[in-house]
Design an enzyme around this catalytic site. Sequence first.
Site, short mmCIF file in Angstrom:
data_model
loop_
_atom_site.label_atom_id
_atom_site.label_comp_id
_atom_site.label_asym_id
_atom_site.label_seq_id
_atom_site.Cartn_x
_atom_site.Cartn_y
_atom_site.Cartn_z
N SER A 267 0.83 -1.19 0.00
CA SER A 267 0.00 0.00 0.00
C SER A 267 0.88 1.26 0.00
O SER A 267 1.68 1.44 -0.91
CB SER A 267 -0.97 -0.05 1.19
OG SER A 267 -2.00 0.89 1.03
N ASP A 358 -8.71 -4.65 -6.52
CA ASP A 358 -8.29 -3.73 -5.46
C ASP A 358 -9.29 -2.56 -5.39
O ASP A 358 -9.51 -1.86 -6.37
CB ASP A 358 -6.89 -3.21 -5.79
CG ASP A 358 -6.26 -2.40 -4.68
OD1 ASP A 358 -6.99 -1.89 -3.82
OD2 ASP A 358 -5.02 -2.26 -4.69
N HIS A 392 -6.97 -5.69 -2.09
CA HIS A 392 -5.86 -4.79 -1.79
C HIS A 392 -4.81 -5.42 -0.88
O HIS A 392 -3.61 -5.28 -1.13
CB HIS A 392 -6.41 -3.52 -1.14
CG HIS A 392 -5.37 -2.47 -0.88
ND1 HIS A 392 -4.83 -1.69 -1.89
CD2 HIS A 392 -4.77 -2.06 0.27
CE1 HIS A 392 -3.94 -0.86 -1.38
NE2 HIS A 392 -3.88 -1.04 -0.07
#
Length: 443
Positions: A267, A358, A392
């Site tokens: 991330s 995602d 994600h």
Amino acid sequence: MMPPPLGLMRAGRLAVRAGSRARASGGVSPGPVSLSVSPLKSLVDEPLSIRVAGLGPLQAVTLRAQVLTERGSLFDSWGQYQADGDGRLDMSRSPSLGGGYRGVVPMGLLWTLSPSPIEQPYQQLRKDRLTSPMHVDLCVHSGHNGSVTIPGPLLVKQRIERWYSKPGIRYGRIREGNLRGSIFLPAGDGPFPGVIDLFGDDGGLTEFRACLLASRGFAALALPYFGFEDLPMTLTDIHLEYFEEAVNYLQKHPKVKGPGIGVIGSSKGADLALSMVTFIPQVVASVCISGSNANTLSDLYYKDMHLPSLRYDVDRMIVLDSGILDISETLNLNTKKDSIIPLEKAEGHILFVVGEDDKIWNSKLFAEEAIERLKKHGKDNYELLSYPGAGHCIEPPCSPFRFAKIDRLFGLPVLLGGEAIKHCYAQQDSWQKIQDFLHLRLC
């Protein structure tokens, strides 16, 4: 003779129907039921063999997994199965007919562990004390009751141990200069390839992946960059010199094999990993998981370089009927040009790992844009792992699927994306390929 009371007649009919359903779904166990799990003690990223024997032919059973965390939270999962004609089932071949997942999923019980209905939802299953095992109770219950909270009679139970650390792993906290974090070293004399481990905007010190990397042969530095000890409590301007200090620390460590250092980031940590391989020449391998090709969340500085943050438009946030926030369209791409990381300057190799579902941001598009930029500059120092159905949070395979998390800023659940089983297969596949990439580039 007086007829039986109406209530007893109805009860009798219900009993007959229940017995008919039981016979339709298979006989009862003829004798002791056995649950075989191999290995009983294993690293959390290792697969398990789970078999049941001693059931009746075609008997319906429910398999459950339960974990009670160190913080007192209960996680559980369940799958509905049917024994074969010999009263056996094998999770590597037998399909789940219902419950938390369907189909042949050998690790389905561990992959779909989620907070029990009595717990706060959207929690992450985490282990705080990495030098002790996570205990998982596997249970076999009779029948298909339709709810994990009201299982049938318990037939057999087995407790297993899942470890993050191999015997001999050495661990130490770092407080040197500006540097904060933890280092994990494999057993043995070394030297070992050195890797810096970064996570996203939740802040604090996250150690489980670094510990697992050490169990797989890496000297791993879990590096927080805000929200820990005397580091800034919030994500303010970031100075890359802090990360360069971590690189230098690993390079000088007597157990670390140099000269090149690797970095793995998820991330927000992923775009930091890209900036590190771009601006810090000692970084020769960068794993970018669910990241952006632009600098995000806070401005980045390094010497005389300044990358502004990609801006967010909260007015584009969507509140779903479930109350979960969808922030996938909140990035203002009109502000992206000045924030893009000049990856063409990177001499090291880059591995992009993305989930095609995602919902934090379009990490697949960002990876493709990064690769296109590298190609235009004659670079071929990249690889892409792109997984349909993955969301994600692509982590090691010990991490159960989460479709949402509580956001640090909003205090509300935020959609992460993905389909449980596809996402977990992506975690299993990418974890081994990440290790292969790092070993290749650092050895």
